[in-house]
Scaffold this motif. Structure first.
Motif, PDB file in Angstrom:
ATOM      1  N   UNK A 302       0.842  -1.189   0.000  1.00 50.95           N
ATOM      2  CA  UNK A 302       0.000   0.000   0.000  1.00 50.95           C
ATOM      3  C   UNK A 302       0.881   1.243   0.000  1.00 50.95           C
ATOM      4  N   UNK A 303       0.533   2.217  -0.834  1.00 54.94           N
ATOM      5  CA  UNK A 303       1.301   3.452  -0.907  1.00 54.94           C
ATOM      6  C   UNK A 303       1.131   4.214   0.406  1.00 54.94           C
ATOM      7  N   UNK A 304       2.243   4.482   1.108  1.00 59.20           N
ATOM      8  CA  UNK A 304       2.231   5.262   2.346  1.00 59.20           C
ATOM      9  C   UNK A 304       2.620   6.706   2.102  1.00 59.20           C
ATOM     10  N   UNK A 305       3.467   6.944   1.096  1.00 62.56           N
ATOM     11  CA  UNK A 305       3.854   8.321   0.788  1.00 62.56           C
ATOM     12  C   UNK A 305       4.366   8.390  -0.637  1.00 62.56           C
ATOM     13  N   UNK A 306       4.249   9.561  -1.222  1.00 67.31           N
ATOM     14  CA  UNK A 306       4.773   9.824  -2.557  1.00 67.31           C
ATOM     15  C   UNK A 306       5.184  11.285  -2.606  1.00 67.31           C
ATOM     16  N   UNK A 307       6.412  11.547  -3.034  1.00 61.88           N
ATOM     17  CA  UNK A 307       6.910  12.928  -3.048  1.00 61.88           C
ATOM     18  C   UNK A 307       7.875  13.106  -4.197  1.00 61.88           C
ATOM     19  N   UNK A 308       7.937  14.334  -4.718  1.00 61.64           N
ATOM     20  CA  UNK A 308       8.846  14.677  -5.807  1.00 61.64           C
ATOM     21  C   UNK A 308       9.982  15.520  -5.246  1.00 61.64           C
ATOM     22  N   UNK A 309      11.222  15.110  -5.542  1.00 59.51           N
ATOM     23  CA  UNK A 309      12.387  15.876  -5.116  1.00 59.51           C
ATOM     24  C   UNK A 309      13.230  16.186  -6.339  1.00 59.51           C
ATOM     25  N   UNK A 310      14.124  17.141  -6.187  1.00 61.52           N
ATOM     26  CA  UNK A 310      15.048  17.481  -7.260  1.00 61.52           C
ATOM     27  C   UNK A 310      16.316  16.644  -7.119  1.00 61.52           C
ATOM     28  N   UNK A 311      16.611  15.893  -8.145  1.00 64.31           N
ATOM     29  CA  UNK A 311      17.817  15.087  -8.137  1.00 64.31           C
ATOM     30  C   UNK A 311      18.990  15.835  -8.731  1.00 64.31           C
ATOM     31  N   UNK A 312      20.065  15.124  -8.946  1.00 61.96           N
ATOM     32  CA  UNK A 312      21.234  15.737  -9.570  1.00 61.96           C
ATOM     33  C   UNK A 312      20.913  16.183 -10.985  1.00 61.96           C
ATOM     34  N   UNK A 313      21.523  17.270 -11.395  1.00 64.92           N
ATOM     35  CA  UNK A 313      21.310  17.841 -12.731  1.00 64.92           C
ATOM     36  C   UNK A 313      19.875  18.299 -12.943  1.00 64.92           C
ATOM     37  N   UNK A 314      19.175  18.545 -11.842  1.00 64.29           N
ATOM     38  CA  UNK A 314      17.846  19.110 -11.933  1.00 64.29           C
ATOM     39  C   UNK A 314      16.762  18.154 -12.369  1.00 64.29           C
ATOM     40  N   UNK A 315      17.040  16.851 -12.327  1.00 62.18           N
ATOM     41  CA  UNK A 315      16.050  15.855 -12.745  1.00 62.18           C
ATOM     42  C   UNK A 315      15.039  15.646 -11.624  1.00 62.18           C
ATOM     43  N   UNK A 316      13.742  15.679 -11.968  1.00 63.14           N
ATOM     44  CA  UNK A 316      12.697  15.397 -10.987  1.00 63.14           C
ATOM     45  C   UNK A 316      12.659  13.913 -10.687  1.00 63.14           C
ATOM     46  N   UNK A 317      12.665  13.589  -9.378  1.00 60.54           N
ATOM     47  CA  UNK A 317      12.623  12.197  -8.946  1.00 60.54           C
ATOM     48  C   UNK A 317      11.386  11.998  -8.083  1.00 60.54           C
ATOM     49  N   UNK A 318      10.546  11.048  -8.477  1.00 60.84           N
ATOM     50  CA  UNK A 318       9.362  10.691  -7.702  1.00 60.84           C
ATOM     51  C   UNK A 318       9.709   9.504  -6.812  1.00 60.84           C
ATOM     52  N   UNK A 319       9.643   9.708  -5.492  1.00 62.11           N
ATOM     53  CA  UNK A 319       9.900   8.647  -4.529  1.00 62.11           C
ATOM     54  C   UNK A 319       8.577   8.132  -3.971  1.00 62.11           C
ATOM     55  N   UNK A 320       8.337   6.828  -4.103  1.00 59.42           N
ATOM     56  CA  UNK A 320       7.099   6.206  -3.639  1.00 59.42           C
ATOM     57  C   UNK A 320       7.459   5.130  -2.628  1.00 59.42           C
ATOM     58  N   UNK A 321       6.872   5.204  -1.428  1.00 62.70           N
ATOM     59  CA  UNK A 321       7.144   4.229  -0.377  1.00 62.70           C
ATOM     60  C   UNK A 321       5.949   3.300  -0.215  1.00 62.70           C
ATOM     61  N   UNK A 322       6.219   1.994  -0.287  1.00 63.79           N
ATOM     62  CA  UNK A 322       5.192   0.961  -0.098  1.00 63.79           C
ATOM     63  C   UNK A 322       5.347   0.323   1.270  1.00 63.79           C
ATOM     64  N   UNK A 323       4.207  -0.125   1.802  1.00 62.46           N
ATOM     65  CA  UNK A 323       4.179  -0.826   3.095  1.00 62.46           C
ATOM     66  C   UNK A 323       3.246  -2.025   2.933  1.00 62.46           C
ATOM     67  N   UNK A 324       3.735  -3.223   3.297  1.00 66.28           N
ATOM     68  CA  UNK A 324       2.863  -4.396   3.206  1.00 66.28           C
ATOM     69  C   UNK A 324       2.577  -5.011   4.565  1.00 66.28           C
ATOM     70  N   UNK A 325       2.896  -4.278   5.646  1.00 66.51           N
ATOM     71  CA  UNK A 325       2.660  -4.797   6.982  1.00 66.51           C
ATOM     72  C   UNK A 325       3.843  -5.509   7.565  1.00 66.51           C
ATOM     73  N   UNK A 326       4.788  -5.950   6.715  1.00 67.71           N
ATOM     74  CA  UNK A 326       5.995  -6.615   7.218  1.00 67.71           C
ATOM     75  C   UNK A 326       7.226  -5.731   7.077  1.00 67.71           C
ATOM     76  N   UNK A 327       7.114  -4.695   6.247  1.00 65.89           N
ATOM     77  CA  UNK A 327       8.249  -3.816   6.008  1.00 65.89           C
ATOM     78  C   UNK A 327       7.890  -2.788   4.953  1.00 65.89           C
TER      79      UNK A 327
END
Length: 931
Positions: A302-327
């Protein structure tokens, strides 16, 4: 070598053509007695089961009876009976041992010891015997009468296992056990496995029921429904409906149809063969707490969070964190911020990809993903993943595909003759297509892939054999030469030919003496002497007052052929007491000046130019021969079908010789070039020393530079080769030529500032390429920096060192070709391969193996047959190319040749659908429809 049954079929068919008068064998009818004894001996060595041996005894006795029959009508009836037994149309006599008793001894036999090559054994080679199955009830194969109920235990050989699958569906026969494997997501990358009670036995005799059991329940044999009585009109109508457009299917209008068209889905048939690119096993998901770095995994959560950050060279990076109850796990999508809306908090998704680690946490970069479909989880199926296009979701694609497949495979007639399916334990076509789109289990998917791969190969084989027959049915030019003529010119050769060259020359001489056009493939390893053999073919044509032509794929190779063949012919002419200009040889390429081109065209038209060597320029408008006797195509796989046909069309059915310096295993060569007679040069001329090969890491590149310097101080020359790959976008490289130029500049200025370097790549004009090669040939350059344009046809005896950068990106066969550019003179050759930071086991083979044919076999193991076979140039390509292994290639080859020997025009009623399918793929026209 033809199998025993194939040989017998050919003889029986020849007898039928000769009105059963006994003339198919030397000695007439009396010759059949000796033939029966010899044939039975050979056939028994190929048979593997008691029922096969029984068939051999039955057929050999029939052959003896045939010789004693006084009435030709009785002999004709006996031939029909024997062909029916061989092809499985006629059941065995009642006293024939049953399959149940036949297979029992085989299960106790100890398999012979095999010597493995790293990772896997090579498949056994040699002829195979296609014996039909005996009787209807095979052991360990449930029939509708005695099948255990779904969900209960059933035996498979010595194995029994509980059923763990879902309830039976209408697509499966009663008694079929569902087999779900523990193979995981990467199981799709494995080749088809043909298991055997005897690991060295040909697969055609495989006792699939007695195979070594796996740890999970297995589907020993695919189900096969009984075939209803044939209705040719209804069958033809069914296949015609497959050509209907997908637009019009319920739920598919013009808008969706346009999206499907972008995927190549125009007709219903396109959809049936639009297979998933991968599969996700929702029954074998890994909990997040068990995920480790550097794993190829499939996880859901299940998606717990999703956020966009600026990576190197100005590339947009979407970070998505999943949780399944075990980790938890975080996936990063680089340059894809538009996906943010897809990952709302609480959404359930599945990720597939390779894990990594960042700041002590397990991560995934740009994984494959899709929303979890609740119905898929509830049924816990293996889910197909299709290629997609913008505006078409994975869910929509699966929903539409399921509708199309279910509707159009339910009553699908099978074009494959039933005896072939029985002999090889192959599934029905409709079942295979359903399993390829929505497999019930990994085992079912294996069986479906096996059927699809076999179909592709058999179609190719039969299509090629048909083309060969049509091509050779047209009369050609007979160009006989006396043995004394051949003896005379061979005495003027600059070196003694090898035994392999002698065999090739004898075969070509015999072919060209007939009024049937020669259709021969000359395959040889690097430096095996194909040029000498080709020159003899040209001289045979000229001696018969005809002309010869050689077409090469590049101007460099054409120029090389022109120089070497002109020099060779001049030496032969002088050696036999003729003027060296008695035979005129001309070079015709795109760079030939207009005035010279006009003179060459006039000479070819009038017959005053005897031999033309060139590129595609030979097949252009205005090029006409007075009497073209032999057309030779070098590195023929680089030419299209139409181009090869145009060269043959420059004469009245000239003899054809195609050559390749890329070794291909014999079994693959007999498949890819089934329309050609095969000649292999498997010896190297005396004096050729093996090339020393060394694999080095990038960190030791300076070692290779120092070695090159040392060889140049001794007066030698060197190649430095860069791979033909897409350049790295982060470095701003737009194409390989630019990358090679950059390396050339770096090497010239920083590494070898005191040496003379040249640059050669595919973007140079023919004139520029010729100028660079001429300079290198004359010794005016010390190092040639090049792309793989030098792979074939470059012969510089003074060059003895080659450094290949990025060697891990090449196949072994191509590396062997590049390595063959050095060591062609009196000096020892050296090849250095720059591997990745972590050396690969694959390239280490190059240090030990110098035989190109052995490397080709290893390449086959590593890359699969599909890539080495290439793709068809008409009809659909090899859908199952990556799942073709040695067994399925050999089985398809044998079945095609046996089928073709019995019914070359596929005129028998049971072959009507197969004929229609082959004509649909390859067309009704003949010689140039298949490459």
């Amino acid at each position: 070598m033809p199998s025993a049954l194939e040989t017998l079929v050919k003889i029986l068919k020849l007898e039928q053509q000769n009105d059963c008068d006994g003339t198919a064998l030397i000695g007439g009818l009396s010759g059949f007695h000796a033939f029966a004894e010899n044939w039975a001996r050979d056939a028994h060595t190929q048979a593997k089961k008691p029922e096969h041996h029984s068939l051999v005894d039955e057929l050999s006795e029939s052959i003896r009876r045939y010789a004693q029959m006084p009435d030709s009508r009785e002999r004709a009836a006996l031939i029909r009976h024997m062909l029916g037994r061989i092809m499985g149309r006629i059941p065995p006599p009642a006293e024939t041992p049953t399959a149940a008793t036949a297979t029992a001894p085989a299960q106790t036999a100890s398999p012979p010891e095999r010597k493995p090559f790293p990772k896997r054994d090579l498949p056994p080679a040699g002829g195979k015997l296609a014996f039909p199955k005996q009787g209807e009830g095979q052991p360990n194969r449930p029939s509708p009468q005695n099948a255990p109920k779904e969900g209960k235990e059933r035996k498979e050989g010595k194995d029994s296992a509980p059923h763990h699958g879902k309830p039976s569906t209408p697509q499966r026969t009663q008694g079929q056990t569902e087999a779900r494997g523990n193979h995981g997501f990467n199981r799709i990358e494995e080749s088809i496995s043909f298991q055997n009670d005897d690991p060295d036995a040909p697969a055609i005799f495989a006792n699939h029921e007695g195979s070594t059991p796996r740890s999970e329940p297995r589907l020993a044999r695919p189900p096969r429904a009984s075939r209803p009585p044939r209705d040719p009109q209804e069958e033809a109508s069914f296949y015609e409906r497959l050509s209907l457009p997908v637009i019009g299917i319920k739920g598919i209008g013009p808008k969706i149809g346009e999206k499907l068209s972008a995927l190549g889905l125009e007709s219903i048939r396109d959809w049936l063969y639009f297979f998933p690119r991968q599969y996700v096993d929702y029954t074998q998901l890994l909990p997040l707490r068990r995920v480790q770095p550097n794993q190829q995994v499939t996880v859901l959560g299940t998606v717990r969070s999703a956020a966009i950050i600026k990576g190197r060279r100005g590339v947009d990076v979407l970070n998505v964190t999943l949780d399944d109850g075990t980790g938890t796990i975080t996936a990063s999508f680089f340059g894809q911020p538009y996906l943010m809306s897809k990952f709302q908090r609480g959404t359930q998704v599945v990720f597939s990809g390779k894990t990594g680690i960042y700041l002590g946490r397990v991560t995934m970069d740009n994984p494959e993903w899709e929303p979890i479909e609740q119905e898929a989880l509830h049924t816990r199926r293996i889910i197909p993943i299709y290629p997609l296009t913008k505006g078409l979701s994975a869910h929509s694609m699966r929903r539409l595909s399921a509708k199309v497949i279910e509707t159009h495979t339910a009553d699908m007639p099978d074009y494959m003759p039933l005896p072939i399916l029985e002999r090889l334990a192959l599934s029905d076509l409709s079942w295979a297509l359903r399993q390829l789109h929505a497999p019930d289990s990994w085992e079912a998917l294996d069986h479906a892939r096996r059927r699809a791969a076999f179909d592709d190969l058999l179609m190719l084989q039969v299509g090629m054999l048909r083309n060969r027959r049509t091509w050779q049915s047209l009369p050609g030019i007979a160009l006989p030469v006396a043995h004394t003529w051949l003896y005379t010119i061979s005495g003027a050769f600059p070196f003694a030919p090898t035994n392999a060259q002698k065999r090739a020359i004898d075969a070509i001489r015999a072919d060209m003496a007939k009024p049937i056009p020669m259709n021969r493939l000359l395959q040889g390893d690097v430096g095996s002497g194909k040029t000498l053999v080709a020159t003899v073919a040209l001289l045979i044509a000229v001696s018969g007052r005809a002309q010869g032509a050689i077409m090469a794929p590049t101007s460099i190779l054409a120029e090389q052929h022109y120089k070497s063949i002109s020099r060779l012919i001049a030496g032969i002419l002088v050696g036999i007491g003729l003027p060296e200009k008695a035979i005129r040889v001309a070079l015709l390429t795109g760079a030939t000046p207009a005035a010279e081109r006009a003179a060459i065209l006039a000479g070819l038209r009038e017959g005053t130019i005897h031999i033309a060597i060139g590129t595609h320029a030979l097949i252009q408008e205005g090029v006409n021969f007075a009497r073209l006797g032999v057309a030779i195509i070098d590195e023929q796989h680089r030419f299209g079908v139409e181009q090869r046909g145009k060269l043959r069309g420059k004469g009245e059915n000239p003899h054809l010789l195609v050559m390749t310096a890329t070794p291909i295993p014999r079994t693959l060569a007999w498949t890819r070039y089934a329309d050609l007679d095969l000649t292999i040069l498997d010896e190297l001329p005396p004096g050729r020393t093996p090339i020393t090969t060394k694999v080095i890491s990038p960190n030791h590149r300076e070692y290779s530079y120092n070695f090159i310097r040392s060889q140049i101080r001794l007066g030698r020359q060197a190649f430095i080769v860069y791979p033909l790959i897409e350049a790295d976008a982060e470095k701003g490289e737009k194409d390989l030529a630019k990358a090679a130029v950059a390396e050339y500049e770096r090497l010239s200025q920083e590494i070898f500032p005191n040496l003379r370097l040249g640059l050669l790549h595919g973007r140079l004009s023919p004139t520029q390429k010729d100028a660079v090669m001429d300079s290198f040939n004359r010794g005016e350059l010390d190092i040639l920096v090049s792309t793989t344009v030098i792979e074939v046809g470059i012969d510089v005896p003074n060059a003895n060192v080659i450094l290949i950068e990025g060697a891990y990106r090449f196949g072994l066969a191509q590396l062997h070709q590049l390595r063959g550019r050095v060591g062609r003179g009196e000096y020892s050759g050296f090849c250095m391969l720059v591997d990745e930071e972590t050396p690969s086991e694959r390239l280490a083979v190059m240090e030990e193996v110098t035989d190109g044919f052995r490397l080709a076999e290893i390449d086959w193991e590593q890359r699969g047959a599909g890539e080495l076979l290439g793709t068809r140039q008409s009809g659909r390509g090899f859908e199952m190319g990556s799942f073709m292994n040695a067994h399925v290639v050999e089985l398809a080859q044998l079945e095609a040749r046996t089928l073709y020997a019995e019914d070359p025009d596929l005129e028998l009623p049971e072959h009507a659908l197969l004929r229609a399918e082959i004509e649909r793929i390859f067309g009704k026209a003949a010689p140039t429809d298949v490459s």
